[in-house]
Design a protein around this motif. Structure first.
Motif, PDB file in Angstrom:
ATOM      1  N   GLY A   1      12.848  34.954  14.729  1.00 40.75           N
ATOM      2  CA  GLY A   1      12.822  35.942  13.663  1.00 40.75           C
ATOM      3  C   GLY A   1      13.611  37.193  13.982  1.00 40.75           C
TER       4      GLY A   1
ATOM      5  N   GLN B   1       8.698  31.830  17.795  1.00 39.56           N
ATOM      6  CA  GLN B   1       8.700  32.347  16.425  1.00 39.56           C
ATOM      7  C   GLN B   1       9.231  33.776  16.377  1.00 39.56           C
ATOM      8  OE1 GLN B   1       4.863  32.157  14.545  1.00 39.56           O
ATOM      9  NE2 GLN B   1       5.592  32.941  12.599  1.00 39.56           N
ATOM     10  N   ASP B   2       8.751  34.624  17.270  1.00 38.69           N
ATOM     11  CA  ASP B   2       9.192  36.024  17.270  1.00 38.69           C
ATOM     12  C   ASP B   2      10.678  36.138  17.579  1.00 38.69           C
ATOM     13  OD1 ASP B   2       6.642  36.725  16.668  1.00 38.69           O
ATOM     14  OD2 ASP B   2       6.376  38.102  18.350  1.00 38.69           O
TER      15      ASP B   2
ATOM     16  N   VAL C   1       5.371  26.492  11.318  1.00 36.90           N
ATOM     17  CA  VAL C   1       5.335  27.878  10.831  1.00 36.90           C
ATOM     18  C   VAL C   1       6.371  28.731  11.559  1.00 36.90           C
ATOM     19  CG1 VAL C   1       3.903  29.949  10.638  1.00 36.90           C
ATOM     20  CG2 VAL C   1       2.935  27.707  10.116  1.00 36.90           C
ATOM     21  N   ALA C   2       6.602  28.433  12.833  1.00 35.07           N
ATOM     22  CA  ALA C   2       7.578  29.207  13.609  1.00 35.07           C
ATOM     23  C   ALA C   2       8.982  29.119  13.024  1.00 35.07           C
ATOM     24  CB  ALA C   2       7.591  28.724  15.061  1.00 35.07           C
ATOM     25  N   LEU C   3       9.237  28.131  12.168  1.00 29.86           N
ATOM     26  CA  LEU C   3      10.573  27.960  11.582  1.00 29.86           C
ATOM     27  C   LEU C   3      10.682  28.586  10.190  1.00 29.86           C
ATOM     28  CD1 LEU C   3      11.228  24.285  12.701  1.00 29.86           C
ATOM     29  CD2 LEU C   3      12.288  26.361  13.608  1.00 29.86           C
TER      30      LEU C   3
ATOM     31  N   HIS D   1       1.590  24.953  13.866  1.00 32.50           N
ATOM     32  CA  HIS D   1       2.093  26.277  14.231  1.00 32.50           C
ATOM     33  C   HIS D   1       3.585  26.221  14.557  1.00 32.50           C
ATOM     34  CE1 HIS D   1      -2.212  27.675  15.500  1.00 32.50           C
ATOM     35  NE2 HIS D   1      -2.036  27.669  14.194  1.00 32.50           N
TER      36      HIS D   1
ATOM     37  N   ILE E   1       4.812  29.007  21.503  1.00 28.02           N
ATOM     38  CA  ILE E   1       5.165  28.898  20.081  1.00 28.02           C
ATOM     39  C   ILE E   1       5.318  30.283  19.476  1.00 28.02           C
ATOM     40  CG2 ILE E   1       4.367  28.097  17.826  1.00 28.02           C
ATOM     41  CD1 ILE E   1       2.842  25.863  19.338  1.00 28.02           C
ATOM     42  N   HIS E   2       4.396  31.173  19.817  1.00 31.29           N
ATOM     43  CA  HIS E   2       4.469  32.550  19.318  1.00 31.29           C
ATOM     44  C   HIS E   2       5.768  33.224  19.757  1.00 31.29           C
ATOM     45  CE1 HIS E   2       3.285  36.717  18.529  1.00 31.29           C
ATOM     46  NE2 HIS E   2       3.620  36.995  19.783  1.00 31.29           N
TER      47      HIS E   2
ATOM     48  N   VAL F   1      13.648  31.079   9.080  1.00 27.85           N
ATOM     49  CA  VAL F   1      14.754  30.954  10.035  1.00 27.85           C
ATOM     50  C   VAL F   1      15.951  30.383   9.286  1.00 27.85           C
ATOM     51  CG1 VAL F   1      15.568  29.856  12.152  1.00 27.85           C
ATOM     52  CG2 VAL F   1      13.183  30.627  11.968  1.00 27.85           C
TER      53      VAL F   1
ATOM     54  N   GLY G   1       7.183  26.048   4.143  1.00 30.40           N
ATOM     55  CA  GLY G   1       8.418  26.608   4.704  1.00 30.40           C
ATOM     56  C   GLY G   1       9.577  26.531   3.729  1.00 30.40           C
TER      57      GLY G   1
ATOM     58  N   LEU H   1      11.078  22.985  19.126  1.00 33.24           N
ATOM     59  CA  LEU H   1       9.998  23.060  18.146  1.00 33.24           C
ATOM     60  C   LEU H   1       9.886  21.751  17.362  1.00 33.24           C
ATOM     61  CD1 LEU H   1      10.534  26.713  16.843  1.00 33.24           C
ATOM     62  CD2 LEU H   1       8.502  25.877  18.048  1.00 33.24           C
TER      63      LEU H   1
END
Length: 507
Positions: free
Chosen positions: A403, A399-400, A435-437, A432, A395-396, A440, A467, A416
């Motif tokens: 981004g 997300q990175d 949050v990754a979105l 989480h 997930i991390h 975006v 979000g 996701l």
């Protein structure tokens, strides 16, 4: 406001013949609101009177310090005007000393503001002019502070400024605090001239000067060339003479991190063990590179994993500012390959357990994956047999990458989304994934956030609403988010992070 009411100025005896200026100054002692303070401040700042402007700059500095106590600087909206005024004052000859203030007090007030508010290369000439006058007291202190700001982050420092700071550093007639302040301004400044000054300063008799200079030599790539000198110095300082700077030198000399996910693992051969030790405590830049290549290309699961970890750790491969650009193609290729292999056994990484190889690879790809890696990352997200750690790192990484990439990858967004609405997944992983979105762009990500905001699972609904408060979405979805927020319980039952949604609605 008491913090400002009790303040008079740093350098000025405030007694005006001009009634308007006197009234404005008096108002700073009685004002009870930010607006009252601003009115008085602007009268002083915009005056043609040097003393009034100097007092205004001092008040700005004093108000700037209120941030430490959680109060806003009431003069912050005028920061650009304040900095412009300070620069204009520095371009003029210093005000003569008299019973109002010492010689150059106007420059002291101006330098105080510039030193704390981003003095840059455009201020170098003014600061050089001040330092050439060999000032003392607050004027010298503030000039050094401004010089520090100018040199900070400079890739091509002005040699005249460096030389003048060096003169202060080696002037034994000066207060030791100013000498240390001068050396501190050079600490992270690049260039052979600066390095030579730091090396020279390590030969001074005063241990405080030695330690400040040694700290500078322990930072970045200077460390490689001066490790032996630093070891000798570190061994020479008695415990009762060691300052913070000496401890930073010792920290640089100490071994760096073992790894992130491979604690308890030992490289599988004497050669790799030696390479690992060299990576943690390099004796030279060349040796560091050679050791890293040996680990990275070893073909051994743990060694490759450790190498991937060192690339991601700020205290790892780049601990001494080693240029890593040449390693990135091989790192990316290896990380991709690792993710296609089975998770490593717990035996290889006793403290992390199963799948340490995938954790290392995902962290590397979080930094260097390219859009064509979206399918690989999506596959990692969809692995339902993944350990909690691997799911978290996937997930991390997603997300990175979302981004960082110019265009969002739809298949990664889709993966996701599947995770967000997978009832068999943990609520932590699901939230989480929402949050990754955040932040975006694009209709696909927005559609998932809207779906999450309408979820019957409250934590997911809260994250979806949050979000939708991102800058590019809030105007369009404010009413929806407000309606959701009004439906949530309050008091002790208020959902976690609901306050963030409420704060965003108030902005």
């Amino acid at each position: 406001m008491t913090f400002l009411q009790e303040f008079q100025s740093w350098y000025w005896d405030c007694d005006f013949d001009d009634a308007e200026l006197e009234a404005a100054y008096d108002a700073t002692g009685t004002a009870t609101t930010a607006e009252e303070f601003r009115r008085a401040f602007l009268v002083l700042l915009r005056s043609e009177d040097t003393v009034a402007r100097g007092i205004a700059l001092d008040f700005f500095d004093r108000a700037h310090a209120t941030n430490r106590f959680g109060e806003d600087n009431p003069f912050e909206p005028y920061r650009e005007e304040v900095v412009a005024t300070a620069r204009a004052m520095l371009r003029r000859p210093p005000r003569p000393g008299d019973d109002v203030a010492f010689e150059g007090a106007d420059h002291a007030s101006a330098l105080l503001v510039l030193g704390k508010n981003g003095a840059g290369p455009e201020d170098a000439e003014s600061v050089i002019a001040v330092l050439r006058r060999r000032p003392d007291g607050a004027l010298r202190e503030n000039a050094l502070s401004a010089a520090d700001s100018i040199l900070s982050g400079s890739e091509a420092p002005d040699p005249r400024l460096v030389a003048l700071i060096g003169e202060v550093a080696f002037d034994r007639s000066l207060d030791i605090r100013d000498r240390l302040r001068a050396l501190g301004a050079l600490r992270e400044v690049p260039g052979d001239e600066v390095t030579a000054l730091l090396v020279r300063a390590t030969g001074e008799d005063d241990h405080r000067v030695q330690q400040e200079a040694a700290w500078g030599l322990s930072i970045g790539r200077r460390f490689y060339a001066h490790r032996a000198l630093l070891e000798r110095l570190d061994a020479s300082w008695p415990d009762d003479e060691r300052r913070y700077e000496a401890n930073e030198v010792r920290r640089a000399l100490a071994p760096g991190p073992h790894s992130t996910y491979w604690q308890g693992a030992t490289p599988e051969s004497p050669q790799l063990l030696e390479a690992h030790q060299e990576m943690r405590a390099p004796v030279s830049e060349r040796a560091h590179r050679r050791a890293y290549r040996a680990m990275l290309h070893s073909g051994r699961i743990a060694a490759v994993g450790i190498a991937l970890d060192h690339f991601c750790d700020s205290d790892g491969l780049t601990r001494f500012d080693l240029d890593t650009e040449a390693f990135i193609p091989a790192l990316r290729t290896l990380a991709r390959h690792v993710l296609t292999q089975p998770p490593s056994s717990a035996r290889l990484s006793p403290r992390t357990g199963e799948g340490a190889n995938h954790a290392s690879a995902l962290d590397a790809l979080a930094r260097i994956a390219e859009p064509e890696d979206a399918a690989l990352l999506a596959t990692a997200l969809r692995r339902r047999d993944a350990t909690p750690l691997i799911r978290e790192r996937a997930i991390h990484a997603a997300q990175d990458c979302l981004g960082r990439w110019d265009e969002p990858a739809d298949r990664l967004v889709a993966a996701l989304e599947e995770l967000i609405f997978d009832s068999s997944a943990t609520i932590e992983d699901r939230t989480h994934a929402v949050v990754a979105l955040f932040d975006v762009p694009g209709p696909k990500a927005t559609a998932v956030l809207l779906r999450a905001a309408h979820s019957s699972v409250l934590p997911i609904q809260v994250e979806g609403a949050l979000g939708l408060t991102c800058d590019h979405l809030i105007d369009q979805h404010r009413d929806l988010v407000r309606g959701l927020a009004e439906s949530w319980p309050d008091g002790d039952d208020e959902p976690d992070r609901a306050w963030l949604v409420l704060d965003a609605l108030e902005d």
